[in-house]
Write an enzyme that holds these catalytic residues in place. Structure first.
Site, short mmCIF file in Angstrom:
data_model
loop_
_atom_site.label_atom_id
_atom_site.label_comp_id
_atom_site.label_asym_id
_atom_site.label_seq_id
_atom_site.Cartn_x
_atom_site.Cartn_y
_atom_site.Cartn_z
CG HIS A 239 4.11 -15.56 -7.68
ND1 HIS A 239 4.75 -14.90 -8.71
CD2 HIS A 239 3.57 -14.60 -6.90
CE1 HIS A 239 4.60 -13.60 -8.56
NE2 HIS A 239 3.89 -13.38 -7.47
CD GLU B 287 -0.22 -12.29 -7.36
OE1 GLU B 287 0.25 -11.29 -6.79
OE2 GLU B 287 0.45 -13.31 -7.60
#
Length: 214
Positions: A85, A133
């Site tokens: 992430h 992302e």
């Protein structure tokens, strides 16, 4: 569509969010998972909702103080894990080692990436799925699917060029049903979101709105 709700380290009640997610998943048939803090994995898993770890470390059993062992996450009830992430970046070798650790523990994997080039590289490491992302949009409420649709389309193409069977998820700024449908139209097979649910006054209503158009 797969909906993965990352609770990050937000001051929310993980059990309340998990209960809301389980209710909406049961009522709609949409696959919804919740990724709480490692210390809350067992509490969330007890609800019955699909439970994911936010991260597992690239280690095996041994002297690794402070690490999140993949086997420990699985023992606590996790069935999958996010990796890389944007708030917890890993080196390429560590992504690979974390994937192998997750594989060893029987955890499904999603590797996050910033852009289509990174999506292609992540796909080559053989995760179960990848997620695009752009970090500048995370938490803004502006979804990448509308801010820059080309990133999502490019990510889908990049993954397909390496391994056509690896699905691409879309993250960053996702919060509404329109965002989810836009992501699907661009080729995404799921979404990652966080604040849109974790910070919502009514997580159940937020999730119900998110999947209403499916």
């Amino acid at each position: 569509m797969f909906v993965l709700v990352n609770l990050k380290a937000y001051p929310c009640d993980p059990v309340a969010v998990a209960t809301a997610a389980d209710d909406v998943a049961t009522e709609t048939g949409v696959r919804i998972a919740v990724a709480p803090q490692a210390a809350h994995l067992d509490r969330v898993a007890e609800i019955g909702v699909e439970t994911w770890a936010q991260h597992v470390s690239p280690v095996e059993h041994g002297s690794h103080t402070g690490s999140t062992l993949a086997e420990a996450a699985a023992d606590a009830g996790a069935t999958g894990t996010l990796l890389n992430h944007s708030e917890n970046r890993l080196r390429l070798a560590d992504i690979d080692a974390s994937l192998r650790a997750a594989e060893r523990a029987g955890l499904e994997t999603v590797v996050c990436a910033n852009n289509p080039r990174q999506v292609g590289a992540a796909t080559a490491l053989e995760p179960d799925a990848v997620a695009v992302e752009p970090p500048e949009l995370i938490g803004t409420g502006t979804p990448v699917s509308t801010a820059d649709p080309g990133i999502v389309e490019g990510a889908v193409e990049a993954a397909a060029a390496v391994a056509p069977d690896v699905p691409v998820l879309c993250g960053a700024g996702i919060s509404t049903g329109d965002d989810l449908l836009a992501a699907r139209e661009l080729g995404s097979e799921g979404v990652l979101l966080a604040s849109g649910v974790a910070k919502a006054d009514d997580p159940r209503a937020a999730l119900a709105d998110l999947v209403a158009g499916l």
